[in-house]
Design a protein around this motif. Structure first.
Motif, PDB file in Angstrom:
ATOM      1  N   GLN A  51       0.834  -1.212   0.000  1.00  0.00           N
ATOM      2  CA  GLN A  51       0.000   0.000   0.000  1.00  0.00           C
ATOM      3  C   GLN A  51       0.859   1.247   0.000  1.00  0.00           C
ATOM      4  O   GLN A  51       1.860   1.336   0.706  1.00  0.00           O
ATOM      5  CB  GLN A  51      -0.902   0.002   1.233  1.00  0.00           C
ATOM      6  CG  GLN A  51      -1.826   1.196   1.320  1.00  0.00           C
ATOM      7  CD  GLN A  51      -2.771   1.095   2.513  1.00  0.00           C
ATOM      8  OE1 GLN A  51      -3.062   0.012   3.004  1.00  0.00           O
ATOM      9  NE2 GLN A  51      -3.256   2.228   2.959  1.00  0.00           N
ATOM     10  N   GLY A  52       0.441   2.218  -0.772  1.00  0.00           N
ATOM     11  CA  GLY A  52       1.145   3.497  -0.826  1.00  0.00           C
ATOM     12  C   GLY A  52       0.223   4.606  -1.289  1.00  0.00           C
ATOM     13  O   GLY A  52      -0.991   4.460  -1.323  1.00  0.00           O
ATOM     14  N   THR A  82      -3.622  -6.746  -9.443  1.00  0.00           N
ATOM     15  CA  THR A  82      -4.586  -5.664  -9.659  1.00  0.00           C
ATOM     16  C   THR A  82      -4.305  -4.521  -8.686  1.00  0.00           C
ATOM     17  O   THR A  82      -3.687  -4.701  -7.639  1.00  0.00           O
ATOM     18  CB  THR A  82      -6.043  -6.134  -9.492  1.00  0.00           C
ATOM     19  OG1 THR A  82      -6.218  -6.675  -8.174  1.00  0.00           O
ATOM     20  CG2 THR A  82      -6.414  -7.173 -10.544  1.00  0.00           C
ATOM     21  N   VAL A  83      -4.780  -3.339  -9.062  1.00  0.00           N
ATOM     22  CA  VAL A  83      -4.605  -2.135  -8.262  1.00  0.00           C
ATOM     23  C   VAL A  83      -5.980  -1.714  -7.751  1.00  0.00           C
ATOM     24  O   VAL A  83      -6.947  -1.651  -8.528  1.00  0.00           O
ATOM     25  CB  VAL A  83      -3.984  -0.994  -9.103  1.00  0.00           C
ATOM     26  CG1 VAL A  83      -3.691   0.215  -8.230  1.00  0.00           C
ATOM     27  CG2 VAL A  83      -2.733  -1.457  -9.817  1.00  0.00           C
ATOM     28  N   PHE A  98      -3.617   3.799  -2.509  1.00  0.00           N
ATOM     29  CA  PHE A  98      -3.944   2.636  -3.322  1.00  0.00           C
ATOM     30  C   PHE A  98      -3.135   1.437  -2.824  1.00  0.00           C
ATOM     31  O   PHE A  98      -2.199   1.594  -2.051  1.00  0.00           O
ATOM     32  CB  PHE A  98      -3.625   2.904  -4.803  1.00  0.00           C
ATOM     33  CG  PHE A  98      -2.169   3.153  -5.080  1.00  0.00           C
ATOM     34  CD1 PHE A  98      -1.325   2.117  -5.467  1.00  0.00           C
ATOM     35  CD2 PHE A  98      -1.619   4.422  -4.949  1.00  0.00           C
ATOM     36  CE1 PHE A  98       0.024   2.337  -5.716  1.00  0.00           C
ATOM     37  CE2 PHE A  98      -0.265   4.663  -5.200  1.00  0.00           C
ATOM     38  CZ  PHE A  98       0.552   3.615  -5.586  1.00  0.00           C
ATOM     39  N   PHE A  99      -3.525   0.263  -3.270  1.00  0.00           N
ATOM     40  CA  PHE A  99      -2.724  -0.918  -2.966  1.00  0.00           C
ATOM     41  C   PHE A  99      -2.684  -1.826  -4.181  1.00  0.00           C
ATOM     42  O   PHE A  99      -3.562  -1.773  -5.047  1.00  0.00           O
ATOM     43  CB  PHE A  99      -3.208  -1.661  -1.717  1.00  0.00           C
ATOM     44  CG  PHE A  99      -4.601  -2.226  -1.791  1.00  0.00           C
ATOM     45  CD1 PHE A  99      -4.821  -3.530  -2.220  1.00  0.00           C
ATOM     46  CD2 PHE A  99      -5.690  -1.472  -1.377  1.00  0.00           C
ATOM     47  CE1 PHE A  99      -6.106  -4.069  -2.255  1.00  0.00           C
ATOM     48  CE2 PHE A  99      -6.976  -1.990  -1.404  1.00  0.00           C
ATOM     49  CZ  PHE A  99      -7.186  -3.295  -1.849  1.00  0.00           C
ATOM     50  N   ILE A 100      -1.637  -2.613  -4.224  1.00  0.00           N
ATOM     51  CA  ILE A 100      -1.469  -3.602  -5.278  1.00  0.00           C
ATOM     52  C   ILE A 100      -1.578  -4.970  -4.627  1.00  0.00           C
ATOM     53  O   ILE A 100      -0.867  -5.267  -3.657  1.00  0.00           O
ATOM     54  CB  ILE A 100      -0.111  -3.430  -5.989  1.00  0.00           C
ATOM     55  CG1 ILE A 100      -0.054  -2.042  -6.652  1.00  0.00           C
ATOM     56  CG2 ILE A 100       0.103  -4.549  -7.012  1.00  0.00           C
ATOM     57  CD1 ILE A 100       1.300  -1.657  -7.182  1.00  0.00           C
ATOM     58  N   ASN A 101      -2.505  -5.758  -5.126  1.00  0.00           N
ATOM     59  CA  ASN A 101      -2.706  -7.110  -4.604  1.00  0.00           C
ATOM     60  C   ASN A 101      -1.535  -7.993  -5.021  1.00  0.00           C
ATOM     61  O   ASN A 101      -1.211  -8.077  -6.205  1.00  0.00           O
ATOM     62  CB  ASN A 101      -4.012  -7.695  -5.150  1.00  0.00           C
ATOM     63  CG  ASN A 101      -5.238  -7.057  -4.530  1.00  0.00           C
ATOM     64  OD1 ASN A 101      -5.506  -7.256  -3.353  1.00  0.00           O
ATOM     65  ND2 ASN A 101      -5.970  -6.283  -5.322  1.00  0.00           N
ATOM     66  N   VAL A 102      -0.896  -8.646  -4.054  1.00  0.00           N
ATOM     67  CA  VAL A 102       0.202  -9.567  -4.345  1.00  0.00           C
ATOM     68  C   VAL A 102      -0.242 -11.013  -4.118  1.00  0.00           C
ATOM     69  O   VAL A 102       0.577 -11.918  -3.992  1.00  0.00           O
ATOM     70  CB  VAL A 102       1.492  -9.206  -3.559  1.00  0.00           C
ATOM     71  CG1 VAL A 102       2.000  -7.834  -3.985  1.00  0.00           C
ATOM     72  CG2 VAL A 102       1.282  -9.281  -2.063  1.00  0.00           C
TER      73      VAL A 102
END
Length: 169
Positions: A51-52, A82-83, A98-102
């Protein structure tokens, strides 16, 4: 496409203006005004998300715009790469973070228009640079100023580059 250059590598995202028009335009507006440069990935949980988009190196939140309406009911899923928009407990509180799913995070998907069911709005996906995302997800983390899962070594967005096709939107 929007490319984020960080101090550990770069990655690019493609926004879905068709299924998440409000969220994609909001994200592009932040990128266009260079809001994300100088922000850090302040929350990293391996096998979950990174998350950033809202805090500086001192863990001070940047002033964002007004929150947007949650578009998590758009059919897009919180799948690997996905973002999605970060938010508080209020389903309609997302602004810049926002976050990027890992990982595939089905439990974050929309199930109903209730406080518990709204989910988190996916509005794009990583189109290149998953090696950078995978590096970030594995960094050592700890606590900082009351926050958990903070990278011990700062991961900062040092430049945001918007492709020409997005500049006309």
């Amino acid at each position: 496409m929007i490319t984020f250059k960080t101090n550990v590598g770069e990655f690019s995202v493609i926004l879905d203006f068709e299924k998440a028009p409000v969220t994609a335009k909001n994200f592009l507006a932040y990128a266009t005004k260079d809001f994300y440069t100088g922000t850090i990935f302040h929350r990293v949980i391996n096998d979950f998300m990174i998350q950033g988009g809202g805090m500086d190196q001192d863990m001070i939140a940047k002033d964002g715009d007004e929150p947007i309406e949650n578009e998590a009911d758009n059919g897009l899923k919180n799948d690997l790469g996905t973002v999605a928009m970060a938010r508080t407990g209020d389903p309609h509180s997302a602004s810049s973070q926002f976050f990027i799913n890992v990982a595939n995070n089905n439990f974050l998907n929309h199930t109903s228009k209730t406080m518990q069911g709204w989910g988190y709005a996916v509005f794009g996906k990583v189109s290149s640079g998953m090696d950078t995302i995978n590096h970030i997800k594995e960094v050592a983390t700890g606590s900082s100023t009351g926050h958990q899962d903070v990278p011990l070594d700062t991961i900062e967005i040092i430049e945001t580059v918007i492709s020409d096709d997005y500049k006309s939107i």
